[in-house]
Enzyme design. Structure first.
Site, PDB file in Angstrom:
ATOM      1  N   HIS A 350      68.664  76.995  26.282  1.00 21.52           N
ATOM      2  CA  HIS A 350      68.542  75.622  26.783  1.00 21.52           C
ATOM      3  C   HIS A 350      69.539  74.644  26.190  1.00 21.52           C
ATOM      4  O   HIS A 350      69.445  73.450  26.458  1.00 21.52           O
ATOM      5  CB  HIS A 350      67.140  75.073  26.526  1.00 21.52           C
ATOM      6  N   THR A 637      66.596  67.435  33.849  1.00 15.93           N
ATOM      7  CA  THR A 637      65.619  67.606  34.935  1.00 15.93           C
ATOM      8  C   THR A 637      65.184  66.241  35.435  1.00 15.93           C
ATOM      9  O   THR A 637      64.826  66.080  36.598  1.00 15.93           O
ATOM     10  CB  THR A 637      64.385  68.403  34.466  1.00 15.93           C
ATOM     11  N   LYS A 641      64.573  64.407  39.353  1.00 19.13           N
ATOM     12  CA  LYS A 641      63.434  63.570  39.766  1.00 19.13           C
ATOM     13  C   LYS A 641      63.917  62.251  40.368  1.00 19.13           C
ATOM     14  O   LYS A 641      63.378  61.768  41.364  1.00 19.13           O
ATOM     15  CB  LYS A 641      62.509  63.304  38.561  1.00 19.13           C
TER      16      LYS A 641
HETATM   17  C1  NBG Z   1      66.931  70.983  26.987  1.00 20.49           C
HETATM   18  C2  NBG Z   1      68.278  70.502  27.495  1.00 20.49           C
HETATM   19  C3  NBG Z   1      68.151  69.870  28.884  1.00 20.49           C
HETATM   20  C4  NBG Z   1      67.432  70.811  29.814  1.00 20.49           C
HETATM   21  C5  NBG Z   1      66.108  71.234  29.194  1.00 20.49           C
HETATM   22  C6  NBG Z   1      65.378  72.231  30.053  1.00 20.49           C
HETATM   23  C7  NBG Z   1      66.406  71.724  24.699  1.00 20.49           C
HETATM   24  C8  NBG Z   1      66.736  72.685  23.604  1.00 20.49           C
HETATM   25  N1  NBG Z   1      67.166  71.771  25.794  1.00 20.49           N
HETATM   26  O1  NBG Z   1      69.422  69.575  29.388  1.00 20.49           O
HETATM   27  O2  NBG Z   1      68.822  69.590  26.580  1.00 20.49           O
HETATM   28  O3  NBG Z   1      67.195  70.207  31.046  1.00 20.49           O
HETATM   29  O4  NBG Z   1      66.318  71.840  27.942  1.00 20.49           O
HETATM   30  O5  NBG Z   1      66.167  73.338  30.324  1.00 20.49           O
HETATM   31  O6  NBG Z   1      65.483  70.979  24.565  1.00 20.49           O
END
Ligand code: NBG
Length: 792
Positions: A350, A637, A641
């Site tokens: 992530h 995300t 939205k």
């Molecule tokens: C986060 C990212 C976001 C992403 C979300 C869900 C962590 C480690 N990562 O960009 O910074 O949308 O994860 O994938 O929290």
């Protein structure tokens, strides 16, 4: 559109009253809002339980492959409205409450947010759970039942103050304690002759929350673990008069599930954190194997019947733990155990931020999990033997690298947007990708349309349904059927009215709640997310300063009135981020009080950003700020939205912005800034920030105002370090992207003044955002990673 209820109002009234009497223990004459909310929740829960049982039976009967989503965080927010909407009982419930003389909005809003997550990663897990239930995938979420979720944020004299979150102070209406489902989780001790003798242990106790999908057809389980002492209450100490000591074992054990670490994308490197990770991963794996063995027996079938997804590296210990369970405890050969574990596990990365890739010191790791360290070394050796010449090391130079471990132990590794996946291949996992070229796949994130459109934006949802029917709720790509309606002036008019009404609601709420008067005719320009340098809230506030200065210099010009709304929490130890919050509030104080500009520019920081506040803000937003330094935001995300709810993006080519722009059309997206590649190159150019400042007098003046204390007259040096950071370090390229950001903002101003043009742009964002449903994402995981299928 919620009208097709399974049970009408009288039925609903009866079950609410039944629970008010027999579950809550109150009569209508003495019931508080809390009592009514609990009664309604139980009435809804009953109906969810029926769905839950039938889903469970169907999953067993089918002997189908199950999906297990292991995540340290589930940012689920409120569950009552979710349940009501998905069961399609919202209208019946509101009517029933109305008959009892209650305000349904107040009853629903009485529920505390379950804030068992920090931000995007935890909210994604919650959207995935909902989508898996809506699609009818037999799945479990596994996590930790934190006593205290993410801290509550207050703003005191402009500064963030953190207060403990206490969602469990009131009984949680949705969960079922499972006293029969408990596992002993060991820590420490020694590894001897291929076995582990832990030196201490705690109990993991299960609590289940059903998660019901759209239309009330399927429900899955979110199983959260709570830590308990193996020893319980020490009566001897108590009888000796040592009352505190008597309770000590329980208190110590419970520490493990006491709090969610308030860190977002940064590693905290604490022993307790590693304990939390092992605690919930080990309990979940024991539970998964128990269920598997009861159902199928033959361990060779594990990958055919079980898919386990690791949400980031937090549950990365699942690799060695599964090997331990198969090899040490069930006698499977080591190589077969590794292959079986790998075929069962998937890993989602992530973030590429180096500080967030978990690395544990070998000392701590070996002390807490000595047998796992041995197994990791064998896994490491086997990998090196298979790929001689590889420089990949899971355990090396005193650290255990959880990213490498996850990669090696998973059959698929996925990024969360197309760009992020490509960068992953080039950077953190470049070598591993060369060795395992088929392992990395991309799965762009998504959001559930039930919560993030149907439920949070009933006006827009109603308009859409009136035009194309309600099929879009289960199949968001059907929004494309609205393409031709964008040319219909009546549609556009209703679209604009819905947005305007949402803005009026928000302005009223902010007025009542925070005493700030906002004119809903102004553009609502919104940046809501965790505070982080890479997300660049400071770029946004600098632009506000520059805009304020420009307005003051030319007050007669025809400025487009806008209010910049910010919300978000900063990790308690992230001082720069906290200073940005303070700066935003200080700027707000000066700018909002300026009679020369205040009709046209306002700055507002709303405290305690959470899921419920997002549900309020997003439907009422005009402009979505997604301005991270390119290459740093894995996906985002919130960006999805906003687009879905008709707020065009001003943004960089980062994360899923890239795909949003492709879908909604470049002409409906305000692009600015450097690409990831350009950013990488610019960073290496000495003096890049100073050059940018020298070239843009507006930027220079804005930074100078911040430096000189224009917004902190009582302490002029308060933000000198912020100005200095931007002028001299500027790793996140605030200065270098400023000029283009300013240009794009003025373009926003121009389009916004043409109401029709703006509405069309907003409508295209809605109509073309169907791809960003988490249903689509889950289908992708099913096909490319899990090899599982829905049962409905
Ligand atoms: C986060 C990212 C976001 C992403 C979300 C869900 C962590 C480690 N990562 O960009 O910074 O949308 O994860 O994938 O929290």
């Amino acid at each position: 559109m919620h009208d097709t209820t399974r049970s009408g109002t009288p039925d609903m009234q009866a079950s609410i009253l039944h629970h008010l009497h027999y579950t809550v223990g109150k009569d209508a004459g003495h019931a508080t809002v809390y009592d009514w909310r609990m009664a309604l929740s139980h009435a809804i829960r009953d109906r969810i339980v029926d769905v839950w049982f039938s889903s469970t039976n169907r999953a067993y009967a089918a002997g189908a492959k199950r999906v297990y989503y292991l995540s340290m965080e589930f940012l689920i927010g409120r569950l009552l409205e979710d349940g009501l909407v998905n069961l399609r009982m919202l209208d019946a419930a509101c009517e029933a409450l109305d008959r009892f003389g209650l305000d349904p909005v107040a009853v629903i809003a009485d529920e505390p947010d379950a804030a068992l997550g920090n931000g995007g990663l935890g909210r994604l897990a919650a959207c995935f759970l909902e989508s898996m239930s809506s699609l009818g995938v037999p799945a479990h979420g596994y996590g930790i039942r934190y006593e205290h979720g993410l801290f509550q944020q207050r703003i005191v004299e402009g500064r963030q103050a953190e207060l403990p979150e206490t969602w469990l102070q009131e009984p949680h209406a949705w969960e079922f304690e499972r006293p029969e489902t408990r596992y002993r989780i060991g820590f420490g001790g020694q590894a001897r002759d291929g076995a582990w003798e832990p030196g201490e242990a705690v109990i993991a106790a299960a609590y289940d929350t059903p998660v019901v999908g759209w239309n009330g057809v399927w429900a899955n389980t979110l199983r959260l673990w709570s830590a308990r002492s193996v020893r319980g209450f020490d009566l001897d100490s108590f009888n000796r008069g040592d009352f505190v000591g008597a309770a000590a074992p329980e208190e110590t054990a419970r520490t493990i599930s006491r709090v969610l670490y308030p860190n977002d994308t940064t590693d905290i490197g604490k022993e307790l954190r590693l304990k939390q990770e092992y605690f919930f991963t080990a309990a979940s794996l024991s539970d998964i194997l128990r269920r598997f063995e009861a159902e199928h027996g033959d361990l060779a079938k594990l990958p055919a019947k079980v898919a386990i997804q690791l949400n980031d590296t937090h549950p990365a210990i699942a690799g060695p733990e599964l090997v331990r369970l198969l090899h040490d405890e069930r006698g499977m050969g080591f190589e077969e155990a590794v292959a079986t574990a790998r075929a069962t596990l998937g890993y989602t990365n992530h973030t590429l931020l180096p500080e967030a890739l978990e690395r544990w010191s070998e000392g701590l790791f070996g002390r807490l999990l000595p047998r796992h360290l041995e197994l990791i070394d064998r896994i490491d050796q086997a990998h090196r033997a298979a790929y001689p010449g590889s420089s990949v090391r899971i355990h090396d130079a005193g650290t255990v690298n959880m990213g490498e471990l996850s990669f090696v132990m998973a059959h698929k590794v996925n990024g969360v947007s197309a760009l992020h996946t490509e960068l992953m291949k080039k950077s953190v996992f470049a070598e591993l990708n060369r060795l395992h070229p088929d392992r990395i796949v991309s799965q762009t994130n998504g959001v559930t349309p039930r919560r993030w459109l149907l439920s949070c934006n009933p006006r827009l949802a109603g308009l859409i349904t009136a035009r194309i029917g309600e099929g879009w709720v289960a199949d968001l790509e059907r929004l494309s059927e609205l393409e031709s309606h964008v040319d219909d002036p009546t549609f556009l008019e209703s679209y604009a009215e819905a947005k305007q009404a949402n803005k009026v609601d928000l302005a009223n709420w902010i007025g009542a709640r925070h005493g700030i008067a906002l004119d809903p005719a102004m553009m609502f320009d919104v940046q809501i997310k965790r505070l982080h340098e890479y997300k660049r809230q400071h770029l946004n506030i600098l632009e506000a300063v520059a805009l304020w200065q420009a307005m003051r210099a030319d007050p007669k010009a025809d400025w487009t009135p806008r209010v910049k709304i910010f919300a978000g929490k900063a990790a308690p130890g992230y001082f720069f981020a906290k200073d940005i919050i303070r700066l935003i509030n200080d700027v707000a104080e000066v700018v909002n009080a300026d009679p020369l500009t205040r009709e046209r520019l306002k700055v507002v920081f709303l405290p305690n950003y959470n899921v419920s506040l997002a549900e309020r803000l997003i439907p009422a937003s005009d402009l979505s700020e997604q301005i991270s330094t390119a290459g740093k935001e894995a996906s985002g995300t919130g960006n999805m939205k906003f687009a879905l709810n008709g707020a065009p993006t001003i943004g960089t080519l980062d994360g899923a912005n890239v795909e949003i722009r492709e879908h909604v059309g470049a002409e409906n997206f305000f692009l600015f800034g450097m690409t990831a590649e350009e950013a990488e190159a610019r960073r290496k150019l000495p003096g890049h920030a100073q050059r940018a400042i020298a070239a843009d007098p507006r930027l220079a003046a804005a930074i100078e105002a911040v430096r000189a204390g224009v917004f902190s007259p009582e302490e002029p040096g308060r933000y000198a370090h912020v100005a200095d950071n931007i002028a001299n370090h500027d790793y996140f390229l605030v200065a270098s992207d400023f000029t283009d950001y300013w240009r794009a903002q003025r373009e926003v101003d121009a389009v916004y003044r043409d109401r029709d043009a703006w509405t069309r742009m907003a409508a295209f964002n809605t109509v073309r955002s169907g791809w960003f449903s988490s249903d689509r994402t889950i289908r992708g995981y099913l096909k490319d990673i899990w090899g599982a299928a829905p049962l409905i």
